[in-house]
Design an enzyme around this catalytic site. Structure first.
Site: not given
Ligand code: XMP
Length: 507
Positions: A79, A167, A169
């Site tokens: 990001c 993202h 994660e």
């Protein structure tokens, strides 16, 4: 030497999540402020740059020097991290026509790129950004796009440097873990040698070396962290560790007795101190929640200090501090960096050296270590319980009678959750004694008695929580049992508030 990935934090809310995901892959990592890269550490095998609440072109945005990283180590920007690499290489980052938040699909993927190994086109990813990369330098190759974001991922030609706008994660990025595995294992060459077993082995050796024949004292709370820290230290230094478990009278029903027994079975050298009378007298008439907390916090330190002084030649104070308490967090309102170190006031008072064997572990890793150390499941899977205990679940002033009522109701609720196999499905649960009485009828008698609220929430970190959707049959049984068996209660309610805007505790 323990190899590691460094995650440079630019202030994103999901930085810790990146760390947890990397650790779940069996790779050790550390989260450091964006400008504190350990250039002298030869054990670093790769770098991840986190997201950020800033735009790269903001005056206050966090910037760091990448020239000593790029080309030397594999780098993955996530990001803001991706935008930052592109922007500082001559690319353009601009406000997106509309903020993109939520699910998106990678319509085009360069499946030959090692970052996207085993990730199919169409894969769902999670976006959360207000800016977008609108142009990249010639030496950057776009390797994935979505409908709205043309440059959703890139690699720098001839360099092990990647950027992804989404993202990986976040749980909703369905192949996010695969992407991180591709980076950490295939690209960085991570050996995935970070396991509970290897942690225990190396930590026990380090503790032996650090502590030698010194005496250590540790405060047990009944919670997972202090218990695992104690068992780990016990393995390293045995009887040179003395544990102190203080009963402030606000624990769950029989908890002091039961947990003390568990500790003894684990072979710990533990002193149980029943200080409940002291706490009851100091809390009498106190209604204000923060005051209750202060009285209990200070009382705990006094009792602990007094007991610790009875042991000769203590040099160290051990605590179950875990990684999220230690990560230096960035203050977004200014560029100052402050340390959130949760040491609770004890070390200052006691003038002892501090030993924190779990300071590198996330909560799920603490549990894995506990399991590996042979601790029983019921100790490892315990719900979080606030330090001030039932004192903050009795709204208004505290009396021994109110504690008795709440302990009995809470016990029925918690035992019920276990019996119905619901205990492990909720993050935390408990009963709250409300400062109201209500009319009821029992037999032919009109009653005027207390109301209990039950609270059970699902959560992953206590920062946000939802009320647990418990089965009606279960709630009916618990309510019935509480009203029939707990003298002084004639009404039971269930709290259906989420956090935010409510909190988990009522006080
Ligand atoms: P709240 O009520 O803020 O709770 O949503 C979040 C988590 O923190 C726990 N909690 C405490 N823990 N001392 C503690 O050790 C406290 O004073 C305290 N207050 C809340 C709460 O149980 C939940 O897990």
């Amino acid at each position: 030497m323990q190899e590691k990935i460094i995650i440079l934090d630019f202030g994103s809310q999901t930085t810790q999540l990146i760390g947890r995901r990397v650790r779940e892959l069996g790779e050790y990592c550390e989260i450091l402020p964006y400008n504190k890269f350990p250039y002298d550490d030869p054990s670093v095998i790769g770098v991840i740059l986190s997201g950020s609440p800033f735009s790269v072109y903001d005056e206050k945005a966090f910037h760091t020097e990448l020239s000593r990283l790029r080309g030397h180590l594999p780098v993955l920007g996530i990001c803001y991290g991706a935008q930052f690499i592109a922007y500082t290489s001559g690319g353009s980052v601009e406000p997106a026509p509309s903020r993109e938040y939520g699910r998106a699909h990678l319509t085009k993927i360069d499946t030959a790129n090692p970052l996207f190994k085993n990730i199919p086109a169409g894969s769902q990813v999670w976006m959360s950004h207000g800016d977008t990369i609108t142009a990249i330098p010639d030496s950057f190759n776009t390797i994935a796009s979505t409908d709205k974001v043309a440059i959703a991922a890139y690699q720098v030609e001839g360099e092990k440097t990647w950027g992804v706008q989404f993202h990986p994660e976040v749980y909703h990025s369905e192949h996010g873990t695969q992407l991180l595995r591709n980076f950490v294992v295939d690209i960085c060459g991570g050996k995935q040698d970070w396991t509970a077993e290897s942690f225990i082995e190396s930590t026990v050796a380090q503790l032996k070396e650090q502590l030698g024949d010194d005496k250590v004292v540790l405060g047990l709370s009944g919670g997972v962290d202090s218990s695992v820290a104690a068992v780990l230290l016990n393995r390293a230094i045995g009887k040179n560790l003395t544990c102190i478990f203080v009963d402030h009278g606000m624990l769950r029903k029989n908890e002091f007795r039961d947990v003390l027994h568990d500790y003894e079975c684990l072979g710990l050298n533990v002193i149980g101190v029943d200080a409940s009378e002291k706490f009851f007298s100091e809390l009498a008439g106190v209604t204000e929640p923060e005051r209750k907390r202060k009285i209990i916090g200070k009382g705990f330190i006094d009792v602990f200090d007094e007991e610790a002084h009875k042991i000769k030649d203590v040099k160290w104070l051990a605590q179950g501090t875990i990684y999220p308490d230690c990560i230096e967090s960035l203050s977004i309102t200014g560029t100052t960096i402050k340390s959130h170190h949760n040491v609770g006031g004890l070390p200052e008072k006691m003038n002892l050296r501090l030993c924190e064997p779990l300071r590198l572990l996330f909560k799920d890793e603490v549990r894995a270590v506990g399991r590996q150390l042979g601790m029983p499941d019921h100790l490892i899977k315990r719900h979080p319980f606030p330090g001030p205990g039932l004192a903050v679940r009795i709204l208004g002033d505290i009396t021994p009678e109110k504690v008795r009522i709440l302990q009995d109701a809470d016990d029925i609720f918690i035992r019920g959750l276990r019996d119905w196999d619901l205990y492990d499905k909720v993050w935390q649960a408990g009963a709250i004694l409300l400062p109201v009485q209500s009319v009821g009828v029992m037999g032919d008698e009109r009653t005027y008695e207390r109301a209990i609220a039950l609270r059970a929430v699902t959560s992953t970190d206590a920062m946000t929580a939802d009320w647990a959707h418990l089965p009606y049959d279960f709630m009916a049984k618990v309510s019935n049992d509480i009203i029939n068996k707990v003298r002084g209660v004639n009404r039971v309610c269930y709290d259906i508030s989420s956090k935010p805007p409510a909190t988990i505790e009522w006080e």
